[in-house]
Design an enzyme around this catalytic site. Structure first.
Site, PDB file in Angstrom:
ATOM      1  N   LYS A  69      73.972 -89.935 -56.105  1.00 42.34           N
ATOM      2  CA  LYS A  69      72.878 -90.648 -56.782  1.00 42.34           C
ATOM      3  C   LYS A  69      73.397 -91.696 -57.775  1.00 42.34           C
ATOM      4  O   LYS A  69      72.776 -92.738 -57.955  1.00 42.34           O
ATOM      5  CB  LYS A  69      71.951 -89.666 -57.497  1.00 42.34           C
ATOM      6  CG  LYS A  69      71.113 -88.827 -56.526  1.00 42.34           C
ATOM      7  CD  LYS A  69      70.153 -87.916 -57.264  1.00 42.34           C
ATOM      8  CE  LYS A  69      69.452 -86.982 -56.291  1.00 42.34           C
ATOM      9  NZ  LYS A  69      68.483 -86.086 -56.940  1.00 42.34           N
ATOM     10  N   ASP A 105      62.669 -88.680 -58.754  1.00 45.68           N
ATOM     11  CA  ASP A 105      62.748 -87.307 -59.280  1.00 45.68           C
ATOM     12  C   ASP A 105      61.962 -87.189 -60.585  1.00 45.68           C
ATOM     13  O   ASP A 105      61.412 -86.125 -60.898  1.00 45.68           O
ATOM     14  CB  ASP A 105      64.211 -86.907 -59.536  1.00 45.68           C
ATOM     15  CG  ASP A 105      64.965 -86.610 -58.247  1.00 45.68           C
ATOM     16  OD1 ASP A 105      64.326 -86.197 -57.259  1.00 45.68           O
ATOM     17  OD2 ASP A 105      66.198 -86.802 -58.229  1.00 45.68           O
TER      18      ASP A 105
END
Ligand code: NAP
Length: 281
Positions: A69, A105
């Site tokens: 990420k 997220d």
């Protein structure tokens, strides 16, 4: 049917074979009636940037999961504010010829909190267990929602201190891990540690030995419920695992790619089916 106009989406990670994202996104693609397919691609750090650009330039896009990420955040031409703030990107696509990145997220976490509590974290005193990638999304979500305070407890205390200093927005403090929550009472306890993934893991937080919190959100998910969710409910504490966060981060990713509302109920049904089949991770 897969044809010449089918657009390719992928989740990039390592390992990635256990990912539930294809099992959620392919039913969403079907429910929305768009011409696309979603797969999982295992890749190393050196390949992330090229794969992201290639998929996006080809008309598709995708997600990025552990451990890439941060590499994805560095690879995009136009990171969103949340990508810049968290240093992590989990969703990418092409717009006006530029590779764009989002961190869904954070929205997934905020949605899961609202779903559990019936309202946001505004004004709440929160205990955040863990200081890894999921904790970064959680603390940004909590500060955006206006939580009154966030106490962080992590096995490696220095990581908790770093998280509080970097993203705590002046309202985070660190609890020494050996002390646990002590007699402190929290409105919400969030587990963002990896504890609970394995059935023989110890509880990250024991509702029977601590002052009972108002609610428990476990970001971990596994077939059935996690031990923490079961323990909390046994003490009358409202609790949920990480399934809703996963579905909601996927829904926001879908909306980044297709610019239309995600078929949330189809995604939830797919998640429940995966759970029954024993998918995890
Ligand atoms: P990560 O960056 O590797 O962080 C792992 C965290 O767990 C760290 O705080 C680590 O502490 C702690 N930890 C690991 N093993 C431990 C142990 N034996 N005892 C105590 N603490 C331990 O991983 P992550 O990305 O944050 O993911 C953490 C969990 O959240 C995973 O279960 C993942 O599946 C879940 N998650 C869920 C979603 C969702 O959508 N529901 C999204 C992201 C992640 P140290 O700092 O001391 O190593």
């Amino acid at each position: 049917m897969i044809g010449a106009s089918t657009r390719l989406f992928a989740v990039l990670g390592d390992p990635v074979a256990h990912s539930l994202s294809p099992g959620i996104h392919n039913p969403a693609i079907e429910a929305a009636g768009v011409d696309a397919v979603y797969v999982a691609l295992r890749c190393g750090a050196a390949e992330v940037s090229g794969l992201m650009r290639g998929l996006a330039v080809g008309g598709g896009g995708g997600n990025v999961t552990l451990p890439h990420k941060e590499a994805a955040a560095a690879a995009v031409d136009e990171p969103s504010k949340l990508v810049v703030r968290t240093g992590a990107c989990n969703t990418f696509w092409l717009e006006d010829g530029r590779l764009r990145g989002e961190n869904t997220d954070v929205a997934g976490f905020r949605g899961a909190v609202s779903s559990l509590l019936g309202h946001t974290a505004r004004g709440l005193h929160v205990l955040l267990l863990g200081a890894g990638g999921a904790a970064r999304a959680a603390i940004v979500g909590l500060t955006l929602d206006g939580a009154a305070s966030v106490a962080i407890s992590n096995r490696t205390e220095s990581r908790a201190r770093q998280l509080a200093a970097e993203l705590g927005d002046g309202r985070a403090r660190v609890l020494p891990p050996e002390d646990g929550p002590g007699g402190l009472r929290f409105d919400l306890v969030v587990n963002s540690t990896a504890l609970g993934l394995q059935s023989d893991d110890p509880l990250p937080f024991d509702p029977s030995t601590s002052a009972p919190p108002g609610a428990v959100l476990d970001l971990v998910y596994r077939p059935g419920e996690t031990a923490l969710v079961r323990a909390a409910r046994a003490h009358g504490i409202p609790a949920a695992d990480g399934a809703e966060m996963l579905v909601r981060q996927g829904a926001q990713a879908f909306e980044c790619w297709w610019r239309r509302p995600a078929p949330l109920e189809a995604m939830r049904r797919a998640m429940e089916a995966l759970r029954r089949e024993g998918g995890a991770g």
